[in-house]
Design a protein around this motif. Structure first.
Motif, short mmCIF file in Angstrom:
data_model
loop_
_atom_site.label_atom_id
_atom_site.label_comp_id
_atom_site.label_asym_id
_atom_site.label_seq_id
_atom_site.Cartn_x
_atom_site.Cartn_y
_atom_site.Cartn_z
N PRO A 75 17.75 -19.69 12.87
CA PRO A 75 16.49 -19.49 13.59
C PRO A 75 15.49 -18.67 12.78
O PRO A 75 15.85 -17.94 11.85
CB PRO A 75 16.93 -18.73 14.84
CG PRO A 75 18.18 -18.02 14.43
CD PRO A 75 18.86 -18.92 13.44
N VAL A 76 14.23 -18.78 13.13
CA VAL A 76 13.16 -17.99 12.53
C VAL A 76 13.10 -16.65 13.24
O VAL A 76 12.80 -16.58 14.43
CB VAL A 76 11.80 -18.72 12.64
CG1 VAL A 76 10.69 -17.91 11.97
CG2 VAL A 76 11.89 -20.11 12.04
N ARG A 77 13.41 -15.57 12.52
CA ARG A 77 13.59 -14.26 13.15
C ARG A 77 12.36 -13.77 13.91
O ARG A 77 12.45 -13.22 15.00
CB ARG A 77 13.99 -13.23 12.10
CG ARG A 77 15.33 -13.53 11.46
CD ARG A 77 16.45 -13.33 12.50
NE ARG A 77 17.68 -13.90 12.01
CZ ARG A 77 18.43 -13.35 11.06
NH1 ARG A 77 18.06 -12.24 10.49
NH2 ARG A 77 19.55 -13.93 10.67
N GLN A 78 11.18 -13.95 13.30
CA GLN A 78 9.97 -13.41 13.93
C GLN A 78 9.64 -14.09 15.24
O GLN A 78 8.82 -13.59 16.01
CB GLN A 78 8.77 -13.53 12.98
CG GLN A 78 8.92 -12.74 11.70
CD GLN A 78 9.38 -13.61 10.56
OE1 GLN A 78 10.34 -14.37 10.70
NE2 GLN A 78 8.70 -13.52 9.43
N LEU A 79 10.25 -15.25 15.51
CA LEU A 79 9.92 -16.01 16.71
C LEU A 79 11.05 -16.01 17.74
O LEU A 79 10.93 -16.68 18.77
CB LEU A 79 9.58 -17.45 16.33
CG LEU A 79 8.45 -17.63 15.31
CD1 LEU A 79 8.26 -19.11 14.98
CD2 LEU A 79 7.14 -17.04 15.84
N VAL A 514 6.07 -19.60 9.80
CA VAL A 514 5.29 -18.66 10.63
C VAL A 514 3.80 -18.77 10.34
O VAL A 514 3.00 -18.94 11.25
CB VAL A 514 5.78 -17.22 10.41
CG1 VAL A 514 4.91 -16.24 11.18
CG2 VAL A 514 7.23 -17.08 10.85
N ASN A 515 3.43 -18.70 9.06
CA ASN A 515 2.00 -18.77 8.72
C ASN A 515 1.40 -20.11 9.11
O ASN A 515 0.24 -20.18 9.53
CB ASN A 515 1.81 -18.54 7.22
CG ASN A 515 2.20 -17.13 6.80
OD1 ASN A 515 2.30 -16.24 7.65
ND2 ASN A 515 2.44 -16.93 5.52
N GLY A 516 2.17 -21.18 8.97
CA GLY A 516 1.68 -22.49 9.39
C GLY A 516 1.47 -22.55 10.89
O GLY A 516 0.56 -23.21 11.38
N LEU A 517 2.33 -21.84 11.62
CA LEU A 517 2.19 -21.79 13.07
C LEU A 517 0.92 -21.03 13.47
O LEU A 517 0.18 -21.45 14.36
CB LEU A 517 3.42 -21.12 13.68
CG LEU A 517 3.39 -20.86 15.19
CD1 LEU A 517 3.26 -22.16 15.96
CD2 LEU A 517 4.66 -20.11 15.61
#
Length: 635
Positions: A75-79, A514-517
Motif C-alpha cells: 500500500p501507499v503509506r501516505q494514503l 501521490v504527486n500524480g494524485l
C-alpha cells in the motif's frame, strides 16, 4: 427354425430401439445439466483448465514482508488513513411524496460516458425535486440484433439494486405513467439537449420552469456528463450523492457480475498479485494525443522492478490496431492476459441474452434507372480513348478501428450496420467485466487517461473508484510528457539502461502514486468528479496521527492530506475497521535500502530463455537494495 431366427431379429431390433431411446434420454439429461447448473459446470470447466492462459513462473515468489514486495505491491503509506465516506454529513431530508414532475433521460455514448451521465442525472433529479425515470441507454435501445430480453438500463445495470440503494435520495420509477408515455410517443413533451458539464443554474433557470409547467421533461445527455464536475460548497452533498450512485447503487447485471467474479478468481488462482493495465488506445484518443508508443508502459514496469513473469491483465474495450499493438508488451511480459484468456466463448455469449443469428449478406438495392442510362451512354460515347468508368460505390461497412476520414471520401461516418450495433452493445458488457477486475487489481496503471475530446475515460473512472474504495492501493499516474522525455534518453540503447536512468524512472513512478494524485485534483477533477472524488467522499481515520508520528518525515502525511483538502474525520463507528499496528510500521520504516548499488545497470529486459547472464537474479538483488522513498514519506 425360420420362426426362431425371425424372433431373434425382432428382439435385436427392440434392443437397438431401447438403446437409441436411452442414448437420446442421456443426451437430453446432459443438456439440462449444462443449461441449468451453470455454476457447477463452470467449476468443472475451471478444474480441467480449458482456458488459453497457462501461467509461466520462473522467479521465486517474494515474501510479503520483504521491502521489494512492499515497493511493488504494498500500500501507499501516505494514503493509508484515507477511507470512503459518502454518507450525508448534516441534515439531509429524504425525497418527498410530491415532486415537481418526471425527468426522462436518454444517454448517448460509451461505457464511461453512460456511467458518468447516470450519476449526473440522479444529482439533477434530486436538485430539481423531480421523480427520475430509469435512464435509457441509447447504445442498447431499439436496435436490431440486440437481445430483447433486457430493457435498456437493465442490459448493463441491476435496476432493482439501483432503485433500492437510492430510495432515501430520490424518487425513481421504471417507466413514465401511461398518459405521459402517450405524450412522449407523440413528441408532445419538451426535450432539452443538455450541454456538457452544465451548471446547476442552467437547470434552475431553464429546465425547472418547464418541468413545473408540463410535469415532465426529457433530457438528452451525451459526451459523458450533464452536470459540472466541481460544484459550489453549499452543494457538497450532491457530490456525495454522486459517489453513492457510482460506488454503491450502480451494480452490474447479476450474471455479468458473476462472470467477472469468476474471471477474477481464475486470475488470482496462481496465488500471485497482478497488474491491471488499460491502454486507452482508442482512435479518438490517439488523434487527440498524437502518439501511440504503447510499449513505453512495458518499459516503465520492467524498469521499476516488475519481473518478466508478472501477471498483467489488459482491460478496456477497443484497442486501435488490434492485438498486434500489444506484441511489444507480450515481448516484455510472459503472462499478459485479458477476459478472453480467462473465460470461454460459451460464458461470454451467455451474458448477451437470446440473440438471433444475423445474415451479413444484406440484399443491395437495384441500380436506379438514371444510373443505368448514364452507364449506357458512357458505353456508346464517341470514339476511343474514352474516360475510365466511375469507381464502384463504397460499401457501408467499415473498420471500426480505423479513422474513417483518412480512408474515405468524407469525414462523416456511415450509419452503423446491425453487426456493428450488436458489437457496440457487447462492448458495454466487456468493459463492465474489465471495470470490476481493474478496480480490484493489486496495481493499476493507465495508458491514456482521457478520450479524444479531452474528457476523462474508462481509466479515469477506474482510478477514481480505486481512490474511493481503497485509496492506498497502488495506482500509478505517470506524467506522459516526462515519460516521453525519459524514454528518449535511452532510445538508442534501450536494452542496456544505466543506473541513473533506472533511478529516474523509479523515482518518477513512485512519486506519481501521490504527486500524480495531487495533480489530478487540478486536472482530472475539473472535467469529471468521479475521476477524483476527494475530499468530498473521503475521511481521515484515527490512525493517521500514529502513521505520521512513526514515519521518518512526520509532516509528509499531513502535507498530502492538506494538498488533497481532506480534513473530515471518519465517524466513530468506523474505528473498529481500521486498526493498524504501530509496531509493524516502525519495523517497516527501519528498513533501509541502498539506492546506489552498482548492479542497477545492465539488462533489465532479461527474458525467461536467457538465464546465462543472470539478469533476473541481478535484478532481484538490485531491487532488494533499492531505496523505497515512498516509505520514507516521498522523495
Amino acid at each position: 427354425m425360420k420362426e426362431g431366427k425371425a424372433f431373434l431379429k425382432s428382439r435385436m431390433k427392440w434392443v437397438g430401439l431401447v438403446g437409441l431411446v436411452l442414448s437420446a434420454f442421456s443426451l437430453f439429461v446432459h443438456f439440462l445439466l449444462a443449461r441449468f447448473t451453470e455454476d457447477g459446470f463452470s467449476e468443472y470447466q475451471s478444474s480441467i483448465t480449458i482456458f488459453s492462459w497457462r501461467p509461466i513462473f520462473e522467479t521465486s515468489e517474494l515474501p510479503r514482508t520483504s521491502p521489494l514486495y512492499r515497493r511493488l505491491w504494498g500500500p501507499v503509506r501516505q494514503l493509508e488513513s484515507l477511507h470512503p465516506d459518502a454518507n450525508p454529513r448534516g441534515y439531509y431530508a429524504g425525497p418527498g411524496a410530491q415532486t415537481n414532475g418526471y425527468i426522462f433521460v436518454r444517454i448517448q455514448g460509451g461505457f464511461h460516458e453512460i456511467r458518468s451521465s447516470i450519476c449526473d442525472a440522479v444529482a439533477v433529479a434530486r436538485f430539481l425535486n423531480a421523480t427520475l425515470v430509469i435512464p435509457e441507454i441509447q447504445q442498447t435501445t431499439s436496435k436490431k440484433g440486440i437481445s430483447s430480453q433486457f430493457k435498456s438500463f437493465a442490459y448493463l445495470y441491476n435496476e432493482d439494486q439501483f432503485m433500492a440503494a437510492l430510495a432515501k435520495d430520490v424518487n425513481i420509477v421504471k417507466t413514465l405513467p401511461k398518459s405521459l408515455k402517450f405524450a412522449r410517443r407523440n413528441k408532445e413533451i419538451p426535450v432539452f439537449r443538455v450541454p456538457y458539464s452544465a451548471s446547476p443554474y442552467y437547470y434552475l433557470h431553464n429546465v425547472l420552469p418547464v418541468l413545473i409547467k408540463h410535469s415532465v421533461v426529457e433530457l438528452v445527455v451525451s459526451d459523458g456528463g450533464c452536470l459540472q464536475a466541481i460544484l459550489p460548497p453549499h452543494l457538497e452533498e450532491f457530490q456525495r450523492l454522486r459517489c453513492r450512485v457510482a460506488y454503491h447503487a450502480l451494480r452490474f447485471r447479476e450474471d455479468v457480475q458473476e462472470l467477472a467474479t469468476r474471471i477474477l478468481h481464475r486470475l488470482r488462482a496462481p496465488g500471485r498479485p497482478f497488474i491491471a493495465y488499460d491502454p486507452g488506445m482508442t482512435r479518438d484518443a490517439l488523434a487527440y494525443h498524437g502518439c501511440s508508443e504503447l510499449f513505453q508502459v512495458g518499459i516503465l514496469l520492467r524498469a521499476y522492478g516488475y519481473p518478466w513473469d508478472t501477471i498483467i491483465y489488459v482491460s478496456g474495450g477497443e484497442v486501435f490496431g488490434g492485438q498486434r499493438t500489444l506484441i511489444p508488451l507480450h515481448g516484455m511480459f510472459e503472462n499478459v492476459v485479458d477476459r478472453t484468456s480467462l473465460s470461454t466463448v460459451w460464458e461470454l455469449s451467455r451474458i448477451y441474452g437470446r440473440e438471433t443469428n444475423l445474415d451479413e449478406n444484406y440484399p443491395r438495392a437495384p441500380p436506379s434507372a438514371q444510373g443505368e442510362m448514364k452507364f449506357d451512354s458512357w458505353k456508346n460515347a464517341g470514339p476511343r480513348p474514352r474516360p475510365l468508368p466511375p469507381p464502384p460505390a463504397r460499401p457501408k461497412t467499415y473498420n471500426i478501428e480505423g479513422w474513417w476520414g483518412w480512408v474515405a471520401e468524407s469525414d462523416n461516418e456511415p450509419e452503423s450496420t446491425v453487426v456493428e450495433l450488436r458489437t457496440n452493445a457487447h462492448k458495454l458488457l466487456w468493459e463492465a467485466i474489465d471495470y470490476i477486475i481493474s478496480v480490484e487489481a493489486d496495481v493499476f496503471i493507465p495508458g491514456f487517461d482521457s478520450d479524444g475530446k479531452g474528457h476523462p475515460n474508462f481509466a479515469s473512472l477506474v482510478m477514481g473508484h480505486r481512490l474511493y474504495q481503497s485509496a492506498s492501493s497502488k495506482t500509478y499516474r505517470p506524467d506522459r510528457e516526462e515519460v516521453v522525455r525519459l524514454v528518449e534518453q535511452i532510445r538508442s540503447h534501450i536494452y542496456h539502461a544505466n543506473h541513473t536512468w533506472l533511478t529516474s524512472i523509479r523515482r518518477h513512478l513512485r512519486s506519481s502514486l501521490v504527486n500524480g494524485l495531487i495533480e489530478a485534483s487540478n486536472t482530472s477533477k475539473s472535467s469529471s468528479f468521479l475521476s477524483h472524488p476527494v475530499p468530498e467522499c473521503s475521511c481521515l481515520g484515527p490512525d493517521s496521527g500514529e502513521t505520521a508520528s512513526n514515519a521518518s518525515s512526520p509532516s509528509a502525511h499531513l502535507q498530502v492530506h492538506a494538498a488533497l483538502g481532506i480534513v473530515h474525520r471518519c465517524p466513530a463507528w468506523m474505528d473498529g475497521e481500521k486498526g493498524s499496528s504501530s509496531k509493524e510500521k516502525e519495523k517497516e520504516n527501519e528498513e533501509d535500502i541502498d539506492e546506489n548499488d552498482p548492479s542497477s545497470s545492465g539488462l533489465f529486459f532479461q527474458h525467461s530463455g536467457s538465464h546465462d547472464v543472470g539478469g533476473e537474479d541481478i535484478n532481484l538483488k538490485e531491487e532488494s537494495q533499492f531505496e523505497d522513498q515512498e516509505e520514507e514519506g516521498g522523495d
